[in-house]
Scaffold this motif. Structure first.
Motif, PDB file in Angstrom:
ATOM      1  N   HIS A 169     -33.902   0.587  49.528  1.00  0.00           N
ATOM      2  CA  HIS A 169     -32.915   1.806  49.482  1.00  0.00           C
ATOM      3  C   HIS A 169     -31.579   1.377  50.275  1.00  0.00           C
ATOM      4  CE1 HIS A 169     -34.647   4.774  47.182  1.00  0.00           C
ATOM      5  NE2 HIS A 169     -35.542   5.023  47.878  1.00  0.00           N
ATOM      6  N   SER A 170     -31.915   0.466  51.196  1.00  0.00           N
ATOM      7  CA  SER A 170     -30.561   0.204  52.143  1.00  0.00           C
ATOM      8  C   SER A 170     -29.398  -0.580  51.341  1.00  0.00           C
ATOM      9  CB  SER A 170     -31.095  -0.855  53.356  1.00  0.00           C
ATOM     10  OG  SER A 170     -31.849  -1.657  52.819  1.00  0.00           O
ATOM     11  N   LEU A 171     -29.927  -1.637  50.269  1.00  0.00           N
ATOM     12  CA  LEU A 171     -29.060  -2.020  49.487  1.00  0.00           C
ATOM     13  C   LEU A 171     -27.994  -1.080  48.855  1.00  0.00           C
ATOM     14  CD1 LEU A 171     -31.272  -4.550  47.494  1.00  0.00           C
ATOM     15  CD2 LEU A 171     -29.691  -5.238  49.294  1.00  0.00           C
ATOM     16  N   GLU A 172     -28.562   0.007  48.411  1.00  0.00           N
ATOM     17  CA  GLU A 172     -27.658   1.113  47.720  1.00  0.00           C
ATOM     18  C   GLU A 172     -26.783   1.936  48.824  1.00  0.00           C
ATOM     19  OE1 GLU A 172     -30.560   3.985  45.971  1.00  0.00           O
ATOM     20  OE2 GLU A 172     -28.381   4.967  45.209  1.00  0.00           O
ATOM     21  N   GLU A 173     -27.459   2.274  50.005  1.00  0.00           N
ATOM     22  CA  GLU A 173     -26.729   2.512  50.817  1.00  0.00           C
ATOM     23  C   GLU A 173     -25.366   1.692  51.550  1.00  0.00           C
ATOM     24  OE1 GLU A 173     -29.475   3.642  53.867  1.00  0.00           O
ATOM     25  OE2 GLU A 173     -30.353   5.107  52.381  1.00  0.00           O
ATOM     26  N   ALA A 174     -25.926   0.394  51.337  1.00  0.00           N
ATOM     27  CA  ALA A 174     -24.669  -0.652  51.926  1.00  0.00           C
ATOM     28  C   ALA A 174     -23.520  -0.430  50.842  1.00  0.00           C
ATOM     29  CB  ALA A 174     -25.307  -1.987  51.928  1.00  0.00           C
ATOM     30  N   ALA A 175     -24.056  -0.427  49.594  1.00  0.00           N
ATOM     31  CA  ALA A 175     -22.781  -0.371  48.374  1.00  0.00           C
ATOM     32  C   ALA A 175     -22.129   0.764  48.725  1.00  0.00           C
ATOM     33  CB  ALA A 175     -23.633  -0.162  47.162  1.00  0.00           C
ATOM     34  N   TYR A 176     -22.801   1.942  49.089  1.00  0.00           N
ATOM     35  CA  TYR A 176     -22.021   3.057  49.143  1.00  0.00           C
ATOM     36  C   TYR A 176     -21.042   3.027  50.526  1.00  0.00           C
ATOM     37  CZ  TYR A 176     -25.157   5.976  46.086  1.00  0.00           C
ATOM     38  OH  TYR A 176     -25.844   6.392  44.978  1.00  0.00           O
ATOM     39  N   ASP A 177     -21.366   2.552  51.459  1.00  0.00           N
ATOM     40  CA  ASP A 177     -20.682   2.133  52.703  1.00  0.00           C
ATOM     41  C   ASP A 177     -19.560   1.415  52.447  1.00  0.00           C
ATOM     42  OD1 ASP A 177     -22.603   3.740  53.966  1.00  0.00           O
ATOM     43  OD2 ASP A 177     -23.512   2.213  55.084  1.00  0.00           O
ATOM     44  N   LEU A 178     -19.672   0.426  51.455  1.00  0.00           N
ATOM     45  CA  LEU A 178     -18.531  -0.290  50.943  1.00  0.00           C
ATOM     46  C   LEU A 178     -17.740   0.424  50.003  1.00  0.00           C
ATOM     47  CD1 LEU A 178     -20.395  -3.686  50.820  1.00  0.00           C
ATOM     48  CD2 LEU A 178     -18.793  -2.900  52.810  1.00  0.00           C
ATOM     49  N   GLY A 179     -17.831   1.480  49.977  1.00  0.00           N
ATOM     50  CA  GLY A 179     -17.011   2.420  49.060  1.00  0.00           C
ATOM     51  C   GLY A 179     -17.271   2.406  47.553  1.00  0.00           C
ATOM     52  N   GLU A 180     -18.417   2.051  47.194  1.00  0.00           N
ATOM     53  CA  GLU A 180     -18.846   2.046  45.738  1.00  0.00           C
ATOM     54  C   GLU A 180     -19.092   3.570  45.155  1.00  0.00           C
ATOM     55  OE1 GLU A 180     -18.589  -0.194  43.540  1.00  0.00           O
ATOM     56  OE2 GLU A 180     -18.111  -1.923  44.717  1.00  0.00           O
ATOM     57  N   THR A 181     -18.954   4.111  44.121  1.00  0.00           N
ATOM     58  CA  THR A 181     -19.281   5.165  43.749  1.00  0.00           C
ATOM     59  C   THR A 181     -20.747   5.098  43.345  1.00  0.00           C
ATOM     60  OG1 THR A 181     -18.782   5.100  41.647  1.00  0.00           O
ATOM     61  CG2 THR A 181     -17.122   5.892  42.888  1.00  0.00           C
ATOM     62  N   PRO A 182     -21.465   6.317  43.066  1.00  0.00           N
ATOM     63  CA  PRO A 182     -22.880   6.091  42.806  1.00  0.00           C
ATOM     64  C   PRO A 182     -23.115   5.498  41.319  1.00  0.00           C
ATOM     65  CG  PRO A 182     -22.387   8.412  43.240  1.00  0.00           C
ATOM     66  CD  PRO A 182     -21.138   7.676  43.765  1.00  0.00           C
ATOM     67  N   ILE A 183     -22.057   5.504  40.504  1.00  0.00           N
ATOM     68  CA  ILE A 183     -22.342   4.807  39.090  1.00  0.00           C
ATOM     69  C   ILE A 183     -21.957   3.532  39.283  1.00  0.00           C
ATOM     70  CG2 ILE A 183     -21.268   4.564  36.910  1.00  0.00           C
ATOM     71  CD1 ILE A 183     -20.851   7.882  36.919  1.00  0.00           C
ATOM     72  N   SER A 184     -20.967   3.100  39.910  1.00  0.00           N
ATOM     73  CA  SER A 184     -20.621   1.519  40.154  1.00  0.00           C
ATOM     74  C   SER A 184     -21.683   1.150  40.938  1.00  0.00           C
ATOM     75  CB  SER A 184     -19.118   1.360  40.712  1.00  0.00           C
ATOM     76  OG  SER A 184     -19.185   1.951  41.920  1.00  0.00           O
ATOM     77  N   ALA A 185     -22.150   1.796  41.901  1.00  0.00           N
ATOM     78  CA  ALA A 185     -23.344   1.298  42.459  1.00  0.00           C
ATOM     79  C   ALA A 185     -24.463   0.914  41.913  1.00  0.00           C
ATOM     80  CB  ALA A 185     -23.579   2.087  43.912  1.00  0.00           C
ATOM     81  N   PHE A 186     -24.881   1.814  41.014  1.00  0.00           N
ATOM     82  CA  PHE A 186     -25.822   1.595  40.272  1.00  0.00           C
ATOM     83  C   PHE A 186     -25.725   0.437  39.335  1.00  0.00           C
ATOM     84  CE2 PHE A 186     -28.113   2.254  36.183  1.00  0.00           C
ATOM     85  CZ  PHE A 186     -29.515   2.621  36.603  1.00  0.00           C
ATOM     86  N   ARG A 187     -24.589   0.252  38.689  1.00  0.00           N
ATOM     87  CA  ARG A 187     -24.040  -0.629  37.820  1.00  0.00           C
ATOM     88  C   ARG A 187     -24.147  -2.243  38.455  1.00  0.00           C
ATOM     89  NH1 ARG A 187     -19.508  -3.184  35.771  1.00  0.00           N
ATOM     90  NH2 ARG A 187     -18.238  -2.025  37.195  1.00  0.00           N
ATOM     91  N   LEU A 188     -23.583  -2.266  39.634  1.00  0.00           N
ATOM     92  CA  LEU A 188     -23.476  -3.442  40.260  1.00  0.00           C
ATOM     93  C   LEU A 188     -24.684  -3.961  41.018  1.00  0.00           C
ATOM     94  CD1 LEU A 188     -19.730  -2.819  41.440  1.00  0.00           C
ATOM     95  CD2 LEU A 188     -20.528  -4.470  39.696  1.00  0.00           C
ATOM     96  N   VAL A 189     -25.135  -2.724  41.721  1.00  0.00           N
ATOM     97  CA  VAL A 189     -26.510  -3.203  42.652  1.00  0.00           C
ATOM     98  C   VAL A 189     -27.947  -3.095  42.143  1.00  0.00           C
ATOM     99  CG1 VAL A 189     -27.482  -2.797  45.006  1.00  0.00           C
ATOM    100  CG2 VAL A 189     -24.981  -2.876  44.534  1.00  0.00           C
ATOM    101  N   ILE A 190     -28.193  -1.825  41.346  1.00  0.00           N
ATOM    102  CA  ILE A 190     -29.409  -1.430  41.079  1.00  0.00           C
ATOM    103  C   ILE A 190     -29.858  -2.235  39.683  1.00  0.00           C
ATOM    104  CG2 ILE A 190     -30.923   0.372  40.492  1.00  0.00           C
ATOM    105  CD1 ILE A 190     -29.230   2.095  42.408  1.00  0.00           C
ATOM    106  N   LEU A 191     -29.058  -2.166  38.704  1.00  0.00           N
ATOM    107  CA  LEU A 191     -29.094  -2.424  37.559  1.00  0.00           C
ATOM    108  C   LEU A 191     -29.547  -4.064  37.407  1.00  0.00           C
ATOM    109  CD1 LEU A 191     -29.025  -1.140  34.818  1.00  0.00           C
ATOM    110  CD2 LEU A 191     -26.950  -1.934  34.552  1.00  0.00           C
ATOM    111  N   PRO A 192     -28.512  -4.911  38.132  1.00  0.00           N
ATOM    112  CA  PRO A 192     -29.144  -6.227  38.016  1.00  0.00           C
ATOM    113  C   PRO A 192     -30.416  -6.426  38.683  1.00  0.00           C
ATOM    114  CG  PRO A 192     -26.873  -6.103  39.065  1.00  0.00           C
ATOM    115  CD  PRO A 192     -27.483  -4.745  38.838  1.00  0.00           C
ATOM    116  N   LEU A 193     -31.198  -5.658  39.673  1.00  0.00           N
ATOM    117  CA  LEU A 193     -32.339  -6.025  40.307  1.00  0.00           C
ATOM    118  C   LEU A 193     -33.342  -5.029  39.349  1.00  0.00           C
ATOM    119  CD1 LEU A 193     -31.579  -4.818  43.925  1.00  0.00           C
ATOM    120  CD2 LEU A 193     -32.166  -7.153  42.998  1.00  0.00           C
ATOM    121  N   VAL A 194     -33.128  -4.299  38.832  1.00  0.00           N
ATOM    122  CA  VAL A 194     -34.266  -3.698  37.523  1.00  0.00           C
ATOM    123  C   VAL A 194     -33.883  -4.255  36.484  1.00  0.00           C
ATOM    124  CG1 VAL A 194     -34.755  -1.831  39.109  1.00  0.00           C
ATOM    125  CG2 VAL A 194     -32.804  -1.688  37.183  1.00  0.00           C
ATOM    126  N   LEU A 195     -33.000  -5.133  35.816  1.00  0.00           N
ATOM    127  CA  LEU A 195     -32.795  -5.666  34.557  1.00  0.00           C
ATOM    128  C   LEU A 195     -33.923  -6.419  34.084  1.00  0.00           C
ATOM    129  CD1 LEU A 195     -30.923  -5.633  32.408  1.00  0.00           C
ATOM    130  CD2 LEU A 195     -30.146  -7.957  33.096  1.00  0.00           C
TER     131      LEU A 195
END
Lengths: 315, 268
Positions: free
Chosen positions: B156-182
């Motif tokens: 989860h901390s990866l996702e939180e890091a993305a939010y802290d760096l200014g990503e929106t939930p959708i862009s965080a999903f696309r840039l961080v979560i999606l590649p990991l669960v691909l």
């Protein structure tokens, strides 16, 4: 502590979760829950020719029922049939389905346990996935053709008989192998094997190995350690294996159809007959609901009998 | 040798599991219309006959259309459900997930007749579309089982890091979560496609006048002279399934390794 600016439903975790699951949940409600509710309702209605007459009655379950047909605007009786629980044929098939799936479940789970035990306790951790993969492959490959091959293997002119005749072990083909309950049990036990192995394997994997050492250190024999430590801890897996094999097998259509012969037909064959050839949806629904009720009753009884093994596992 | 007795038993059990699959190619290449020993010599005649049957080609293309659609839709639904169930706590979670996973245990024939009743009740004509609806229902639980493992091992901390760096939930999903669960998604697509390709009961009830590959095969069982051809077709299908499953397994393992999870083995 900073206070949240807005405490309301939208934006809360509950709302996000519900929103996230909604596409899948709506799909399941529309195409699973609603249809199941609908056949439940249909089972209490009256069969008209190519339509359902919404008149409540219990005759699809008990007593005699009539199918109706419109003749010049007036309703006339097209057919008379018996409800599920008053029809000797339906009762025979329900009873046979129950017995066959109980035998299949017992056979499958008993045969599967040592396999799961071997993979969990004796296989090196790095090789476990490979073994499980080998076990699951047959399960994913062409169910119809696998069932059909059992017909080829077990038949009078089939692989077993032609092989045994060839090497001179028997002089006449064995006929009791195919087209009866035996062949249905063998084929289903083969088809559902991975379903039984995987849950047992998962619960064996969760057992803390130091418990077993403790058992041995306290002077128990290997067998008693297994009986008093391993098996009770593996029971949740065994219980889910039993349910995951028992529930679908009772409604299997392909196996009794292909290898069952007249003595091995099961309730699914009668359901199909009513839905397709006889076009009697109300009786078909009553059969489907009745078999589900039996499955549910047996499963709940089984869970109740095993309740002490399942305690403390609730999250 | 560790576990000698158990090892012998497990190998015997695997022989039982693989017996039909091993016999399949043996008789598919056997030069005889009866499926029995002794063998009668090698032939590829039965494979050749597969090219001559237009009904088979039609069934194959139907199955491919259904399989690809069902795989894409059920994996998409699987992503929503497994993401929701691993990430959020919400009301009715147990009930909803139970309902979604129900087709895993419910006999297919019950699902098929229930769906058939509703579709005819609202006046939908039976077509490939209705088979897809049914197959999505059957495939989604398997997709969730595979994808939950991917989402579960996500940090989860990866996702939180993305939010802290200014990503929106959708862009965080696309840039961080999606590649990991691909890899999990690819694995799910392959498995659900394999299931749909092999599913018979739903197609049998819901296809109307169309045939899918299993419905075609089931029809051919009535003609004993066609059995070797069906075994040839079966050989090809089994090889295809094994190739798809091996690829799926490769991606599943890679996905779990990527997200730093522990491999508990198995698809289920």
């Amino acid at each position: 502590m900073q206070s949240k600016p807005k405490v309301r439903f939208w934006g809360s975790e509950a709302a996000n979760g519900l929103l996230m699951i909604s596409p899948t949940a709506i799909y399941a409600i529309l195409l699973l829950a609603a249809p199941l509710a609908m056949i439940f309702a249909y089972s209490f209605m009256t069969d008209g020719y190519l339509k359902i007459i919404p008149e409540f009655q219990l005759c699809n379950y008990f007593g005699e029922c009539h199918s109706y047909k419109d003749v010049n605007g007036a309703r006339s009786v097209a057919q008379t049939y018996r409800g599920v629980w008053s029809d000797p044929l339906a009762l025979t098939l329900l009873w046979r389905s129950l017995v066959i799936s109980l035998v299949v479940t017992a056979t499958t789970v008993l045969l599967a346990f040592p396999v799961a035990y071997f993979v969990s306790f004796y296989v090196a951790p790095s090789k476990k996935s490979l073994w499980l993969f080998l076990i699951t492959i047959p399960f994913w490959t062409s169910y119809l053709i696998r069932v059909f091959l059992w017909k080829v293997i077990l038949g009078t002119g089939g692989v077993i008989n032609s092989g045994l005749l060839e090497i001179g072990l028997i002089s006449e083909p064995i006929t009791w192998l195919l087209y009866n309950a035996n062949s249905v049990v063998i084929t289903l036990a083969h088809a559902y094997a991975p379903f039984a192995i995987l849950p047992i394997f998962v619960s064996l994997e969760k057992i803390d190995r130091s418990f077993l050492e403790a058992g041995r250190d306290l002077g128990e024999s290997p067998f008693m350690t297994f009986w008093r430590v391993t098996l009770p801890l593996a029971m949740p897996g065994v219980v889910s294996a039993v349910l995951i094999v028992f529930i679908p097998t009772i409604g299997d259509y392909v196996t009794p159809n292909l290898v069952g012969g007249p003595e091995g037909k099961m309730v699914a064959n009668l359901i199909e007959l009513n839905y397709k050839k006889l076009d009697n949806y109300t009786l078909g629904s009553a059969l489907a609901i009745s078999s589900m009720a039996i499955v549910m009753a047996v499963s709940l009884l089984f869970l109740f009998l095993n309740r002490r093994f399942l305690k403390g596992n609730k999250r | 040798m560790k576990g000698g007795w158990f090892r012998g038993y497990t190998i015997a059990y695997l022989i039982f599991l693989y017996a039909p699959i091993v016999l399949l190619p043996i008789f598919a290449f056997n030069n005889s219309t009866t499926v029995a020993f002794p063998l009668n010599g090698f032939t590829t005649l039965w494979f050749g006959k597969l090219w001559e049957d237009p009904a088979l080609h039609r069934a194959l293309s139907n199955s491919l259309i259904i399989g690809i659609s069902a795989a894409v839709i059920s994996t998409a639904l699987g992503v929503f459900a497994s993401r929701a169930s691993t990430r959020y706590a919400f009301p009715f979670k147990g009930g909803l997930m139970g309902l979604i996973m129900l087709p895993l245990v419910l006999p297919d024939i019950i699902l098929a007749v229930a769906l058939l009743t509703v579709l005819l009740g609202i006046g939908t004509p039976l077509s490939l579309m209705t088979v897809i609806l049914g197959h999505v229902l059957v495939c989604t639980p398997f997709s969730i089982a595979i994808l939950s493992a991917s989402f579960q091992s996500l940090d989860h901390s990866l996702e939180e890091a993305a939010y802290d760096l200014g990503e929106t939930p959708i862009s965080a999903f696309r840039l961080v979560i999606l590649p990991l669960v691909l890899p999990g998604i690819i694995s799910s697509l392959l498995i659900t496609f394999t299931i749909s390709l092999d599913e018979f009961i739903m197609a049998f009830f819901l296809a109307g006048n169309e045939n899918t590959l299993p419905v075609y095969i089931f029809g051919q069982f009535r003609f004993p002279q066609n059995v070797p051809v069906i075994l040839a077709l079966g050989t090809i299908l089994v090889c295809l399934s094994i190739a798809l499953l091996a690829t799926a397994e490769y991606f599943r393992r890679r996905g779990i390794a990527k997200t730093g999870g522990k491999d508990t083995g198995g698809f289920l």
